[in-house]
Motif scaffolding. Structure first.
Motif, PDB file in Angstrom:
ATOM      1  N   CYS A 154      45.163  36.128  66.437  1.00 21.28           N
ATOM      2  CA  CYS A 154      45.792  37.401  66.068  1.00 21.28           C
ATOM      3  C   CYS A 154      46.366  37.309  64.657  1.00 21.28           C
ATOM      4  N   ALA A 155      47.371  36.475  64.462  1.00 20.12           N
ATOM      5  CA  ALA A 155      47.973  36.347  63.131  1.00 20.12           C
ATOM      6  C   ALA A 155      46.932  35.940  62.095  1.00 20.12           C
ATOM      7  N   GLY A 156      46.006  35.074  62.493  1.00 26.13           N
ATOM      8  CA  GLY A 156      44.983  34.616  61.573  1.00 26.13           C
ATOM      9  C   GLY A 156      44.029  35.720  61.165  1.00 26.13           C
ATOM     10  N   ILE A 157      43.393  36.352  62.133  1.00 23.06           N
ATOM     11  CA  ILE A 157      42.397  37.371  61.803  1.00 23.06           C
ATOM     12  C   ILE A 157      43.047  38.601  61.187  1.00 23.06           C
ATOM     13  N   THR A 158      44.292  38.892  61.538  1.00 23.50           N
ATOM     14  CA  THR A 158      44.977  40.058  60.970  1.00 23.50           C
ATOM     15  C   THR A 158      45.131  39.935  59.465  1.00 23.50           C
ATOM     16  N   GLY A 186      56.679  39.136  52.862  1.00 27.01           N
ATOM     17  CA  GLY A 186      57.220  38.591  54.105  1.00 27.01           C
ATOM     18  C   GLY A 186      56.642  37.232  54.458  1.00 27.01           C
ATOM     19  N   LEU A 187      57.519  36.321  54.861  1.00 23.14           N
ATOM     20  CA  LEU A 187      57.089  34.972  55.231  1.00 23.14           C
ATOM     21  C   LEU A 187      57.445  34.721  56.693  1.00 23.14           C
ATOM     22  N   GLY A 188      56.556  35.187  57.569  1.00 20.11           N
ATOM     23  CA  GLY A 188      56.702  34.971  59.001  1.00 20.11           C
ATOM     24  C   GLY A 188      55.380  34.530  59.582  1.00 20.11           C
ATOM     25  N   GLY A 189      55.140  34.893  60.851  1.00 19.20           N
ATOM     26  CA  GLY A 189      53.898  34.485  61.493  1.00 19.20           C
ATOM     27  C   GLY A 189      52.665  34.968  60.763  1.00 19.20           C
ATOM     28  N   LEU A 190      52.672  36.237  60.345  1.00 20.27           N
ATOM     29  CA  LEU A 190      51.551  36.776  59.573  1.00 20.27           C
ATOM     30  C   LEU A 190      51.576  36.288  58.132  1.00 20.27           C
ATOM     31  N   GLY A 191      52.755  36.342  57.511  1.00 18.90           N
ATOM     32  CA  GLY A 191      52.857  36.013  56.101  1.00 18.90           C
ATOM     33  C   GLY A 191      52.424  34.597  55.780  1.00 18.90           C
ATOM     34  N   HIS A 192      52.792  33.646  56.620  1.00 17.35           N
ATOM     35  CA  HIS A 192      52.427  32.262  56.296  1.00 17.35           C
ATOM     36  C   HIS A 192      50.926  32.055  56.413  1.00 17.35           C
ATOM     37  N   MET A 193      50.259  32.808  57.314  1.00 15.67           N
ATOM     38  CA  MET A 193      48.804  32.723  57.387  1.00 15.67           C
ATOM     39  C   MET A 193      48.152  33.390  56.177  1.00 15.67           C
ATOM     40  N   HIS A 253      55.647  27.316  48.613  1.00 17.07           N
ATOM     41  CA  HIS A 253      54.715  26.529  47.797  1.00 17.07           C
ATOM     42  C   HIS A 253      53.835  25.639  48.691  1.00 17.07           C
ATOM     43  N   ARG A 254      54.440  25.054  49.690  1.00 14.36           N
ATOM     44  CA  ARG A 254      53.666  24.204  50.618  1.00 14.36           C
ATOM     45  C   ARG A 254      52.554  24.994  51.299  1.00 14.36           C
ATOM     46  N   LEU A 255      52.822  26.252  51.593  1.00  9.14           N
ATOM     47  CA  LEU A 255      51.866  27.085  52.322  1.00  9.14           C
ATOM     48  C   LEU A 255      50.810  27.709  51.408  1.00  9.14           C
ATOM     49  N   LYS A 287      36.372  24.614  58.522  1.00  6.43           N
ATOM     50  CA  LYS A 287      35.883  24.022  57.272  1.00  6.43           C
ATOM     51  C   LYS A 287      37.027  23.625  56.352  1.00  6.43           C
ATOM     52  N   HIS A 288      38.102  24.418  56.352  1.00  5.95           N
ATOM     53  CA  HIS A 288      39.209  24.201  55.410  1.00  5.95           C
ATOM     54  C   HIS A 288      40.449  23.611  56.073  1.00  5.95           C
ATOM     55  N   ALA A 289      40.345  23.229  57.340  1.00  9.02           N
ATOM     56  CA  ALA A 289      41.453  22.608  58.083  1.00  9.02           C
ATOM     57  C   ALA A 289      42.699  23.488  58.076  1.00  9.02           C
ATOM     58  N   ILE A 290      42.512  24.763  58.404  1.00  8.37           N
ATOM     59  CA  ILE A 290      43.613  25.720  58.421  1.00  8.37           C
ATOM     60  C   ILE A 290      44.012  26.010  59.866  1.00  8.37           C
ATOM     61  N   THR A 291      45.277  25.804  60.170  1.00  8.31           N
ATOM     62  CA  THR A 291      45.852  26.230  61.438  1.00  8.31           C
ATOM     63  C   THR A 291      47.221  26.842  61.148  1.00  8.31           C
TER      64      THR A 291
END
Length: 351
Positions: free
Chosen positions: A160-164, A184-191, A217-219, A311-315
């Motif tokens: 959800c957060a990812g595909i959104t 915004g830096l939350g569940g959606l924002g960090h993705m 910066h880390r994200l 491919k990009h090791a994103i979670t």
């Protein structure tokens, strides 16, 4: 034969979630039966459970960020077999014959897509129950392959957060020459930060709160702008090709419009409802800018997103919880006290 399932349900808009036993449908020839391993906790789960949007049906078993393992497949299933690691997102069916469905936009189905919970099955009219449960039965077409390289708890929110956040970045063709901002830096924002950086864009975070620089910066953020600081906002006038606005509550969109480049677009993915104060159309007309919305993504695009993540090791950055802690997690989410997504380990149902 029908499948008995243990889950957690809201019995009303004001009650806490608690144990609930129910029956999944007798699997059809095109169905996949999935033992649920993890389920992400989405802000929309709270909205639905508490009937913030209206239309809630009780008892309600929330959950639409589901990672599990296939335990059984129907006789017509060709894409999956027992033991496969799979995912299920926000939809479990659609009409599959309207123009949006044919184009791969099942989320915009003319007849209305069938949601993973708080909906009705198109074939037998029974209510749908979500992923806060031990098992789910889903048509093969709406089951997704999860790359084996991904850490499974962190993969759950991708559904959800990812595909959104992935979908509008793809739709607006973000690439190495793009300038993207995230509100915004939350569940959606960090993705959104992670994906925009992986696409090669120059990435900026808009935030109201100081002290988020290191995490941003880390994200993937190259720059952080405090949205309440007039000088900082003025410093990014007409810079961004795309702004992904992830804020889930009512807020003023107008201050972000001057930061859009000519022909730039601000896309709302978090907030549903009227804009207050109203949107000023003058700068949109004068600079060819747009304000748009985006709803999750179709099944093909969601699979593309999962493959991209592999491919990009994103979670997602997650805090894994027991199902028994779900009510406390809801309260913490409302206080933005999570970095950045709760995920339920469903084995805790048997604790």
């Amino acid at each position: 034969m029908p499948i008995d399932v243990l889950g957690y349900a809201a019995k009303s808009a004001t009650s806490e979630l608690g144990p609930f036993t129910f029956t999944r449908r007798d699997p059809r020839p095109d169905d996949v039966v999935i033992d649920i391993l993890y389920c992400g906790v989405c802000h929309s789960d709270i909205h639905n459970a508490r009937n913030d949007w209206g239309g809630a049906m009780y008892p309600m078993v929330p959950g639409h960020e589901i990672i599990g393992r296939v335990s059984h497949v129907g006789s017509n299933v060709t894409r999956f077999q027992s033991g496969d690691t799979v995912g299920v997102g926000c939809m479990v069916d659609s009409c599959q014959h309207c123009k949006p469905c044919i184009k791969g936009f099942e989320q915009y189905c003319d007849e209305g897509s069938t949601y993973t919970y708080n909906g009705f099955d198109r074939h037998d009219q029974r209510p749908t129950f979500g992923g806060y449960s031990s098992k789910i039965v889903v048509s093969e077409k709406f089951v997704l392959s999860v790359p084996t390289s991904l850490e499974l708890s962190g993969a759950a929110p991708l559904l959800c957060a990812g595909i959104t956040t992935y979908s509008p970045l793809r739709h607006y063709k973000v690439g190495p020459h793009s300038r993207v901002a995230v509100v915004g830096l939350g569940g959606l924002g960090h993705m959104a930060l992670k994906f925009a950086k992986a696409f090669g864009a120059e990435v900026t975070l808009f935030t109201r709160s100081a002290g988020k620089e290191a995490d941003a910066h880390r994200l993937g953020a190259d720059r952080i702008i405090l949205s309440g600081d007039a000088d900082q906002m003025a410093s990014v006038t007409r810079q961004f090709d795309l702004i992904i606005d992830t804020v889930p509550t009512l807020h003023d969109v107008n201050p972000y419009i001057p930061t859009l480049a000519i022909n730039g677009t601000l896309v709302l993915v978090g907030y549903l409802g009227p804009l207050v104060p109203p949107l000023n159309s003058a700068p949109l007309v004068m600079f060819g800018q747009g304000v748009a919305g985006s709803l999750i993504g179709g099944i093909t695009e969601t699979q593309e997103m999962l493959d991209f993540c592999g491919k990009h090791a994103i979670t997602s950055d997650v805090e894994v919880i027991r199902i028994q802690d779900i009510n406390a997690a809801y309260e913490r989410m409302l206080k933005s006290d999570v970095k950045y997504r709760f995920v339920i380990e469903m084995a805790s149902l048997n604790a």
